[in-house]
Enzyme design. Structure first.
Site, PDB file in Angstrom:
ATOM      1  N   HIS A 261      29.781  48.901  33.334  1.00 38.47           N
ATOM      2  CA  HIS A 261      30.454  47.657  33.724  1.00 38.47           C
ATOM      3  C   HIS A 261      30.231  47.407  35.201  1.00 38.47           C
ATOM      4  CE1 HIS A 261      32.886  49.810  30.677  1.00 38.47           C
ATOM      5  NE2 HIS A 261      32.749  48.682  30.040  1.00 38.47           N
TER       6      HIS A 261
ATOM      7  N   SER B 211     -12.659  38.143  25.022  1.00 40.97           N
ATOM      8  CA  SER B 211     -13.818  38.313  25.901  1.00 40.97           C
ATOM      9  C   SER B 211     -14.471  39.678  25.647  1.00 40.97           C
ATOM     10  CB  SER B 211     -13.431  38.151  27.379  1.00 40.97           C
ATOM     11  OG  SER B 211     -12.895  39.345  27.901  1.00 40.97           O
TER      12      SER B 211
ATOM     13  N   GLY C 109     -17.587  33.466  17.700  1.00 41.27           N
ATOM     14  CA  GLY C 109     -16.382  32.927  18.331  1.00 41.27           C
ATOM     15  C   GLY C 109     -16.004  31.553  17.816  1.00 41.27           C
TER      16      GLY C 109
ATOM     17  N   GLY D 184     -14.002  32.551  31.545  1.00 42.42           N
ATOM     18  CA  GLY D 184     -15.067  33.267  30.829  1.00 42.42           C
ATOM     19  C   GLY D 184     -16.443  32.801  31.288  1.00 42.42           C
TER      20      GLY D 184
END
Lengths: 576, 576
Positions: free
Chosen positions: B217, B445, B486, B558
């Site tokens: 507390h 990636s 991808g 990327g």
């Protein structure tokens, strides 16, 4: 924010190591993740799940009998590599084929698909069910593009249960697809999270705002609003999830059976989740839905992100049987060894409240009415001073003295008013008020004020005339009882430091022949003076030690509230 | 901070309502708190626990078969009142007596003691065991003054198990006292918590600091230090808890059996707890201690306070049997219906890594050595640019592109060096590097760079001379494979936007008779140019939609890393 790590680059590996050490009952380390540390007597279709780390208990916490057979564990918020998934497939397959299941994220789809191809090339029959429960990540017309979030649980559980029941790969895949089709989730977030070693949060939500549909890696949401009340959020969840376009084909909400999964993302805690669930359950029931085995807790987190999601899993008979089947994993356990030998309990010993009001004299009823007025004035006084009392308490305590006093005195005043209406005398009325004060305030001060009111009441009785002598005797008895009950002495920096001089002076003055009003006023003056002196005291043994120095210079809040109250009552007595 | 409530004053009641609605399998509402919704066939000693709310799963989450029979639920951080405790006693006693157990706080002691007296007066045999596990709240010479924190769990569990085994009240009390005597906890905190509706935190710890011994507390701690590493904290915990004065009487650590309970207070998450536990387990084992059934998770919280505690529960045979007995409550379930039919699993299908290096020509080995140098240069380049890549990624992604690239390229460079030493040709070396990159980087990636390296390797082989034609064919194949894998096309704002013009130009220039160095330099120039143009693009379908606008003006990370790499490699080729 994440605070505890060694080298950030080592975090994921150390986390996996600690997870396994803590859960050897269920899992063993395998290249790329974990596999069950036990297997059942008959071979099963292997259910392999996985994804990035940082979402515990997703995914490794769901590996164990009746649920997944293995989990590929990627780095933080990064999909596991194809090689990791392949290794987990190799470590778990039992010759009956493998079901891969994971959330719909580009990286996961790539790596799991590559692993699936490799496994097939190695002669292992392999299928995939991609979870797409997040209704905010694509419209209903493009459900296949939706992300997978906390609804992962229902798909994995159903697949694991089907595998444990001995189903073949066709069937395990079929029920997993059906579970995904019947699972819908909506999530909101109030704050982001900071990865180990990162200097900036991965994503953030402005203070006081709520992002609707924010993804578990901070993928953007659809809208942003002010943080609503708990009930408003519950209503938003249920409204959106019961929108016509989100009801699975062939389901009618009225009469449907649903497993709700209310998921905390990290920093929204169980107490808040229960407050939300109270209203969610009400709303679902109002819609004619039967709630089955609700889940409230953490199922898919984002470190300590403050967020919450609600999943509705629309059952049919087959799915309900699979959902209810036993499972036993580090983070999800259902179906108990106990269930056979238990019987429903009722409140057999329920105490019947003794609600009768003792007979009282008119004099005592008149005094009771006056006490009611006093309690009501006390209630106003405490409300005016609640913030200051809380502030004083925050120096040496938990800061809730003001709140506790308010809850207590309000409840006491209300109980007194009720008792007075029913013709209670002084003692009965003070008893009722004392019980309510103690009951509603809780904590130490609630208990002590309960004792004070009760002790005074005992000396006033329900039939006697009230005299200065009976009041001062009651206050003295209260002072003794508080010391005996609370274990504090004068000088311990508690309300005793004000109560004892007040009671002593009142007794002496009344004995010397002063009127109650005059004696009370003088006693109140001494109590206030004594309260000021508590600023120079160190807290007594009952208090945490090292607050001592910190609270020097601040008076004790319990003594302050007592002297405020007796001073105000003194003025009332003088006016009368 | 607590964010979700309706009226702050209603929070506790609504929380109790939601808790019960979510857990009807285990609990039913009773005046003052909750009682089990089932009972066993034979009457048991009733174990009644309780305390303030805000510490879930303490206390109501521990009510169910094998554990507590009822819990008195006080207001937020306030003890339940005597009347509440009394009501729960009334609702749960089965004629064999009642054991009250709760943490050592002044308010709880007062109210539970009053309730005990009232129960005794009503003819119910009643005993109390007050939990005092917090070693920082009083010195070993005053153990009885210590607070109760997460060690509550072990005392309640042992008492509940003894009751379930049919023990009488004497015995239930005896084992609970023994469990308390053998339970020690140490806690630390990094931040406080804010109660529903409060404008200020109840208590706070300065940013970057750690309070040692801070109570649940906000009661003050003993010391304050900078936040340590995870290992340092684990070491601090174990060192203090294995101090001679904290070893229970009659126990020798060497050879002892201990249940560790690693408890998160709210915002320290499971992943961090597992990192801590990895080291704690090591340290306990080094001290000759056998770890039994470790518990890592949330057992006694303070809303979303960031803090953690470690409890050591020193077993003897009797306590171990009671600890391991089945229990089934909303928040604590142990002992499974499954355990009979399971057998230990081994990694039966463990794949034997194919570690053989294919035979290579001297020419290919020479090329492999050169590729190794290139990968090492790539590793340096990515390290230099990691922060900037992370920054770019944080605009439209999750900000970890820099970290992922670093992990991947470092691992690839190391794998290549190892393969080169063992005489690998270009293809084998690139294969190894590709696997490691994909494996260590994770995410999208990582997968794509794995594909790039592998595709190029296939065209270089392990025996052929390396020519400009084979390199450009490899790059073209990589470009095709990445698009196929991808699912991104030119214009989708991905690395494809740089890779495709690079591969196309390289192929055209080499076909037109340029040297590899000249063709590469020109192709790299085009890739850089194309990368700049991605600033004007909206992300493609694969990316979260509403990031579109946000990422306008920022190039794709990327594409940036790819063009940085090919530009650097172009300079190397020109120098050669």
């Amino acid at each position: 924010m994440t605070r505890l790590w060694n080298e950030p680059a080592d975090f994921a590996n150390e986390m996996v190591d600690g997870f396994i050490r803590a859960n050897t009952k269920w899992v063993r380390k395998t290249s790329g993740g974990v596999a069950r540390s036990t297997r059942s007597e008959s071979p099963e279709v292997a259910v392999v799940i996985g994804g990035g780390s940082g979402h515990y208990p997703a995914f490794a916490g769901l590996v164990g009998p009746g649920l997944a057979h293995g989990a590929a564990m990627g780095n933080l918020f990064a999909s596991p590599s194809a090689r990791q998934v392949e290794s987990v497939i190799q470590a778990t397959h039992q010759g009956r084929g493998v079901l891969l299941s994971y959330g719909n994220y580009a990286g996961d789809v790539m790596h799991f698909s590559t692993a699936q191809n490799a496994a097939r090339a190695a002669g292992i029959e392999c299928r995939s069910v991609v979870v797409t429960d997040d209704i905010f990540s694509a419209p209903p017309t493009h459900k296949e593009k939706r992300r997978g979030i906390a609804g992962d649980l229902t798909v994995f559980k159903v697949a694991g249960a089907a595998a444990a029941a001995g189903h073949d790969l066709d069937n395990v895949e079929r029920v997993a697809l059906l579970a995904n089709e019947r699972t819908r989730t909506m999530g909101v977030a109030f704050s982001g999270c900071t990865l180990p070693g990162a200097s900036e949060p991965l994503f953030s939500v402005p203070e006081g705002r709520m992002a609707i549909g924010l993804g578990i890696h901070g993928e953007p949401g659809l809208e942003e609003t002010d943080v609503p009340t708990a009930n408003e959020l519950s209503e938003l969840f249920v409204e959106r999830l019961l929108a016509e376009a989100e009801i699975p084909d062939g389901v009618t909400p009225q009469g449907a059976r649903v497993v709700p999964v209310l998921n905390g993302l990290g920093s929204v805690k169980n107490e808040e989740l229960f407050v939300l669930f109270s209203r969610i359950a009400e709303l679902l029931e109002t819609a004619g839905i039967t709630i089955v085995d609700p889940q409230v807790g953490e199922f898919c987190t984002s470190f300590d992100m403050a967020g919450v999601s609600l999943t509705l899993f629309w059952l049919n008979d087959e799915l309900e049987e699979l959902w209810n089947a036993p499972a036993n994993t580090p983070a999800f356990r259902t179906g108990s060894a106990h269930s056979g030998s238990l019987i429903a309990a009722e409140d057999e010993n329920a105490a019947v409240a003794d609600d009768a009001i003792a007979e009282a004299s008119v004099a005592s009823q008149t005094a009771a009415a006056r006490i009611t007025t006093m309690l009501s004035a006390m209630s106003n006084l405490v409300a005016e001073n609640a913030d200051e009392l809380g502030r004083l308490d925050s120096v040496a305590g938990d800061g809730d003295h003001g709140i506790g006093m308010q809850r207590g005195v309000n409840a006491a005043a209300a109980a007194a008013a009720k008792a007075a209406e029913r013709g209670a005398g002084a003692q009965t009325l003070l008893n009722r008020a004392a019980d309510e004060w103690s009951d509603r305030a809780g904590g130490t001060s609630g208990a002590l004020w309960g004792v004070i009111l009760k002790s005074i009441g005992e000396h006033l009785g329900d039939t006697a005339e009230i005299t200065a002598g009976s009041v001062s005797a009651g206050v003295s008895a209260a002072s003794d009882a508080v010391m005996a009950y609370g274990g504090a002495a004068v000088g311990d920096k508690t309300l005793v430091d004000a109560l004892v001089p007040f009671a002593t002076s009142l007794h002496e003055r009344v004995a010397a022949g002063d009127s109650l009003a005059a004696a009370w006023a003088e006693a109140a003056r001494l109590a206030t003076h004594a309260t000021e002196r508590t600023s120079d005291m160190m807290p007594g043994l009952g208090r945490a030690r090292s607050h001592g120095e910190k609270s020097l210079g601040t008076p004790d809040p319990g003594a302050v509230s007592l002297s405020l109250i007796v001073t105000m009552l003194g003025a009332q007595l003088a006016d009368a």
